[in-house]
Design a protein around this motif. Sequence first.
Motif, mmCIF file in Angstrom:
data_model
loop_
_atom_site.group_PDB
_atom_site.id
_atom_site.type_symbol
_atom_site.label_atom_id
_atom_site.label_comp_id
_atom_site.label_asym_id
_atom_site.label_seq_id
_atom_site.Cartn_x
_atom_site.Cartn_y
_atom_site.Cartn_z
ATOM 1 N N LYS A 140 0.961 -1.122 0.025
ATOM 2 C CA LYS A 140 0.027 -0.049 -0.119
ATOM 3 C C LYS A 140 0.827 1.152 -0.007
ATOM 4 O O LYS A 140 0.704 2.052 -0.716
ATOM 5 C CB LYS A 140 -1.029 -0.028 1.283
ATOM 6 N N LYS A 141 1.947 1.193 0.781
ATOM 7 C CA LYS A 141 2.768 2.453 0.940
ATOM 8 C C LYS A 141 4.216 1.888 0.928
ATOM 9 O O LYS A 141 4.475 1.311 1.709
ATOM 10 C CB LYS A 141 2.381 3.245 2.073
ATOM 11 N N ALA A 142 4.913 2.610 -0.063
ATOM 12 C CA ALA A 142 6.407 2.162 -0.322
ATOM 13 C C ALA A 142 7.329 3.114 0.082
ATOM 14 O O ALA A 142 7.043 4.376 -0.319
ATOM 15 C CB ALA A 142 6.498 1.630 -1.632
ATOM 16 N N LEU A 143 8.466 2.959 0.634
ATOM 17 C CA LEU A 143 9.553 4.149 0.713
ATOM 18 C C LEU A 143 10.457 3.425 -0.297
ATOM 19 O O LEU A 143 10.913 2.481 -0.321
ATOM 20 C CB LEU A 143 10.257 3.971 1.906
ATOM 21 N N VAL A 144 11.029 4.641 -1.159
ATOM 22 C CA VAL A 144 11.929 4.569 -2.050
ATOM 23 C C VAL A 144 13.302 5.396 -2.088
ATOM 24 O O VAL A 144 12.954 6.676 -1.906
ATOM 25 C CB VAL A 144 11.403 4.473 -3.677
ATOM 26 N N THR A 145 14.379 4.448 -1.742
ATOM 27 C CA THR A 145 15.445 5.256 -1.561
ATOM 28 C C THR A 145 16.150 5.502 -2.929
ATOM 29 O O THR A 145 16.110 4.510 -3.568
ATOM 30 C CB THR A 145 16.360 4.773 -0.558
ATOM 31 N N GLY A 146 16.957 6.729 -3.131
ATOM 32 C CA GLY A 146 17.598 6.585 -4.455
ATOM 33 C C GLY A 146 16.270 7.095 -5.422
ATOM 34 O O GLY A 146 16.268 6.877 -6.464
ATOM 35 N N ALA A 147 15.220 7.439 -4.973
ATOM 36 C CA ALA A 147 14.141 7.773 -5.736
ATOM 37 C C ALA A 147 14.147 8.654 -6.888
ATOM 38 O O ALA A 147 13.683 8.514 -8.007
ATOM 39 C CB ALA A 147 12.803 8.158 -4.850
ATOM 40 N N ALA A 148 15.299 9.579 -6.704
ATOM 41 C CA ALA A 148 15.455 10.653 -8.094
ATOM 42 C C ALA A 148 16.442 10.093 -8.915
ATOM 43 O O ALA A 148 16.722 10.892 -9.882
ATOM 44 C CB ALA A 148 15.855 11.868 -7.256
ATOM 45 N N HIS A 176 12.384 5.261 -12.367
ATOM 46 C CA HIS A 176 11.490 4.596 -12.995
ATOM 47 C C HIS A 176 10.609 3.456 -12.123
ATOM 48 O O HIS A 176 9.619 3.209 -12.284
ATOM 49 C CB HIS A 176 12.483 3.792 -13.862
ATOM 50 N N VAL A 177 11.299 3.035 -11.044
ATOM 51 C CA VAL A 177 10.599 2.153 -9.810
ATOM 52 C C VAL A 177 9.372 3.149 -9.401
ATOM 53 O O VAL A 177 8.370 2.695 -9.006
ATOM 54 C CB VAL A 177 11.355 1.870 -8.733
ATOM 55 N N VAL A 178 9.795 4.357 -9.368
ATOM 56 C CA VAL A 178 8.743 5.047 -8.525
ATOM 57 C C VAL A 178 7.499 5.265 -9.392
ATOM 58 O O VAL A 178 6.210 5.202 -8.960
ATOM 59 C CB VAL A 178 9.140 6.601 -8.248
ATOM 60 N N ARG A 179 7.686 5.536 -10.816
ATOM 61 C CA ARG A 179 6.631 5.776 -11.907
ATOM 62 C C ARG A 179 5.744 4.355 -11.930
ATOM 63 O O ARG A 179 4.571 4.431 -11.933
ATOM 64 C CB ARG A 179 7.027 5.890 -13.138
ATOM 65 N N GLN A 180 6.544 3.049 -11.619
ATOM 66 C CA GLN A 180 5.748 2.119 -11.730
ATOM 67 C C GLN A 180 4.952 1.771 -10.527
ATOM 68 O O GLN A 180 3.927 1.207 -10.859
ATOM 69 C CB GLN A 180 6.723 1.006 -12.561
ATOM 70 N N ASP A 182 1.910 3.608 -11.071
ATOM 71 C CA ASP A 182 0.803 3.063 -11.995
ATOM 72 C C ASP A 182 0.212 1.856 -11.304
ATOM 73 O O ASP A 182 -0.986 1.507 -11.703
ATOM 74 C CB ASP A 182 1.850 2.344 -13.119
ATOM 75 N N GLU A 183 0.714 1.145 -10.205
ATOM 76 C CA GLU A 183 0.238 0.153 -9.476
ATOM 77 C C GLU A 183 -0.638 0.620 -8.304
ATOM 78 O O GLU A 183 -1.120 -0.053 -7.372
ATOM 79 C CB GLU A 183 1.296 -0.705 -8.768
ATOM 80 N N ASN A 184 -0.941 1.948 -8.315
ATOM 81 C CA ASN A 184 -1.564 2.669 -7.264
ATOM 82 C C ASN A 184 -0.996 2.539 -5.836
ATOM 83 O O ASN A 184 -1.990 2.301 -4.976
ATOM 84 C CB ASN A 184 -2.917 2.216 -7.277
ATOM 85 N N VAL A 185 0.245 2.521 -5.827
ATOM 86 C CA VAL A 185 0.949 2.294 -4.404
ATOM 87 C C VAL A 185 1.343 3.916 -3.945
ATOM 88 O O VAL A 185 1.840 4.713 -4.952
ATOM 89 C CB VAL A 185 2.142 1.470 -4.500
ATOM 90 N N THR A 186 1.137 4.024 -3.028
ATOM 91 C CA THR A 186 1.486 5.518 -2.189
ATOM 92 C C THR A 186 3.193 5.411 -2.100
ATOM 93 O O THR A 186 3.390 4.339 -1.626
ATOM 94 C CB THR A 186 0.671 5.839 -0.863
ATOM 95 N N VAL A 187 3.594 6.405 -2.536
ATOM 96 C CA VAL A 187 5.154 6.551 -2.557
ATOM 97 C C VAL A 187 5.645 7.560 -1.794
ATOM 98 O O VAL A 187 5.310 8.877 -1.911
ATOM 99 C CB VAL A 187 5.632 6.586 -3.937
#
Length: 332
Positions: free
Chosen positions: A2-10, A16-20, A23-28
Motif C-alpha cells: 500500500k505504501k512504499a519507501l523508495v531510497t534513491g528515488a530521484a 522508474h521504480v517510482v513511476r511504476q 501505476d500500481e496505485n501504491v503510495t510512494v
Amino acid sequence: MKKALVTGAAGFIGSHVVRQLLDENVTVRALIRPGENTANLKGLDVEMMEGDVLDIGKVKKAIKGVDTLFHLAAIYAIWMKDWKQIYEVNIQGSRNLLWEAFTSDHVKRVVFTSSIAAIGVAPGKKLSNEETPFNQYDLGSHYVLTKYLSQQEALGFAERGLDLVVVNPAFPFGANDIGPTPTGKMILDILSGLNRMTFDGGINIVDVKDVAKGHILAAKKGRSGQRYILGNKNVTISEFMDMVYKAAGQKKPFLPKLPYAMLKGGTFALSMWSDWVSKKPPLSTPVEIRYASNYLFFDNSKARKELGLKFRPVEESLKEAIEWFRENKMVK
C-alpha cells in the motif's frame, strides 16, 4: 503493498521504480539526498522527504508507516577523489535502512538493489547466474566490493528473519539518466567521439523500465533471501558499439580493436591526470577496463521463471536513451 519507501528515488533506476509503483496505485514516499536533482520526479504525486541514509534520525522518520522498502540509494562511480563516501553510503547507509526495517513492526517486505557486480564472473563466455561465487576480491574496484559487501549484509538480515529479496540489475539504458550513470556515459562517449576503440569483452544490457518492473515483481513474487538477475541481452563490446551507432542513426566509423595492455596503460595515464590535475572522472580507469575485459554474460532465467519478468528489445531502450540525451542537450 500500500505504501512504499523508495531510497534513491530521484536517480536513474529509482525514478522508474517510482513511476511504476504509482501505476500500481501504491503510495510512494521518496527519500531524497539533500541538494539532489529531483527533475526525474517532477510532476509525480509522491511524498518527497529529504534525508541522508547515514542520518539515523532521518532514516527512522522515512521508514515510519510504510509496508514496503525499496532500497536503491547507492553511489555508482568509477572514480572519486575520496573513496570513503562510497563505503559509508553503500555499506553503512544500507545497514541503517535494513536495521530500521528489521526492527519495525510494519515493514512487510524489502527489495534490496544490488548489482551483477556482486555476482561472480564465470570463465570465458559462460553465463554467470545467482549461484556463481563472487570472485572479484582482487579486482581493485571500490564500487564492486561495496556492492558485494552490502548485498551480503542484506542477505544476513534475511537469514535472521527480515522478509527481503535482492535484485541484481545488469547494465541499464533508457530515459531519465540525468547523471549520467557510468552506463549512460558509455553511450555519450561513443556518440561524442571520445570512445573510438573496441576491445575483447562483453556486457549484459537491459532496458531500465524492465529493471524497474523487476523490482515490482520481486516485491510481489520474489522468494525471501533469494537473488534475481535483472539483465537481458549479452553482447560483446564491439556488438554494443554497433548497436549504439545504429540506434543513433549514425554511420559506424572505423573502430580499431586495442590489446588489453595498451588499454591498461592508456587508462592508467588518464587516471593519473584525474588524480593529480583535473580532479574529474576520467574516460575510463585500469580497473574498469580489467572488469569489462571479461565477458560479463549473465543468465536471467530465474527472474523470467519465478518473477514472470518479460523484456523489451534492448534496441528500443538504446533509442530512448539517445533521444532523451539529445532532448536534454547532452549529445548532438
